[in-house]
Design a protein around this motif. Structure first.
Motif, short mmCIF file in Angstrom:
data_model
loop_
_atom_site.label_atom_id
_atom_site.label_comp_id
_atom_site.label_asym_id
_atom_site.label_seq_id
_atom_site.Cartn_x
_atom_site.Cartn_y
_atom_site.Cartn_z
N SER A 47 6.02 0.29 2.97
CA SER A 47 5.82 1.62 2.29
C SER A 47 4.47 2.00 1.89
CB SER A 47 6.80 1.73 1.07
OG SER A 47 6.33 0.96 0.04
N ASP A 48 3.69 1.21 1.45
CA ASP A 48 2.12 1.53 1.09
C ASP A 48 1.31 1.82 2.27
OD1 ASP A 48 2.90 0.96 -1.46
OD2 ASP A 48 2.03 -1.03 -1.54
N ILE A 49 1.71 0.90 3.44
CA ILE A 49 0.82 1.16 4.60
C ILE A 49 1.38 2.46 5.34
CG2 ILE A 49 0.52 0.23 7.01
CD1 ILE A 49 1.34 -2.60 5.94
N ALA A 50 2.76 2.85 5.23
CA ALA A 50 3.22 4.07 5.96
C ALA A 50 2.38 5.07 5.13
CB ALA A 50 4.68 3.87 5.90
N GLN A 51 2.44 5.04 3.80
CA GLN A 51 1.91 6.47 3.18
C GLN A 51 0.39 6.51 3.33
OE1 GLN A 51 2.46 6.24 -1.06
NE2 GLN A 51 1.83 8.36 -1.53
N ALA A 52 -0.38 5.43 3.31
CA ALA A 52 -1.73 5.55 3.51
C ALA A 52 -2.09 6.32 4.67
CB ALA A 52 -2.20 4.07 3.32
#
Length: 161
Positions: A47-52
């Motif tokens: 989720s962090d990778i996707a958002q960034a």
């Protein structure tokens, strides 16, 4: 007399240029780039990778699962789990990622991105050698560019703002 020049649409009606990078390959590159920025800090959550990197989560899950087989990323299960790089960012060339993601494509696929079913020449045309030279030149740039190079470029851009 006025001559109008316009870009011709591809066979599916969308505007395209030669040698586009697919969204799948772009997302794979962006995912590895994001993991590299946190190299040595433990696994990163999807989720962090996707958002960034503005990647749809479901698409990213599939891509990262595919990349596990590349030897570039690994995953860890559990609450503190996620994905991390196996190799150092300076040891990963963009070409490594592109080749891995394109490994299942037909070798005879036209590099001009014309679907073979729509190509009246079936890859046997005067343009084929030129498109292959273009592809070779692009892969030369990919192979000479490491993920660390991209991180360094981002830091330079951020420092200029």
């Amino acid at each position: 007399m006025t001559i109008r020049v316009r870009k011709l649409p591809d066979y599916e009606g969308r505007q395209r240029g030669a040698m586009l990078i697919t969204k799948r390959n772009q997302y794979a590159l962006r995912a590895i780039f994001e993991l590299a920025k946190f190299e040595g800090q433990g696994p990163q959550k999807i989720s962090d990778i996707a958002q960034a990197q503005a990647i749809p989560v479901k698409f990213l899950e599939v891509i990262l699962n595919q990349l596990k087989g590349s030897g570039l990323v690994e995953s860890k299960r559990g609450f503190y789990g996620g994905y991390s790089l196996v190799r150092q960012p300076d040891k990963i060339a963009v070409g490594d990622i592109m080749r891995y993601m394109e490994r299942n494509q037909e070798q005879s696929q036209c590099v001009a991105l014309v679907p073979e079913i729509n190509c009246p020449f079936k890859g046997e045309c005067a343009f084929f050698p030129m498109w292959n030279k273009v592809k070779d030149a692009i892969y030369k740039v990919y192979d000479e560019t490491s993920i660390q190079d991209l991180i360094d470029t981002e830091l330079k851009v951020e420092n200029c703002q």
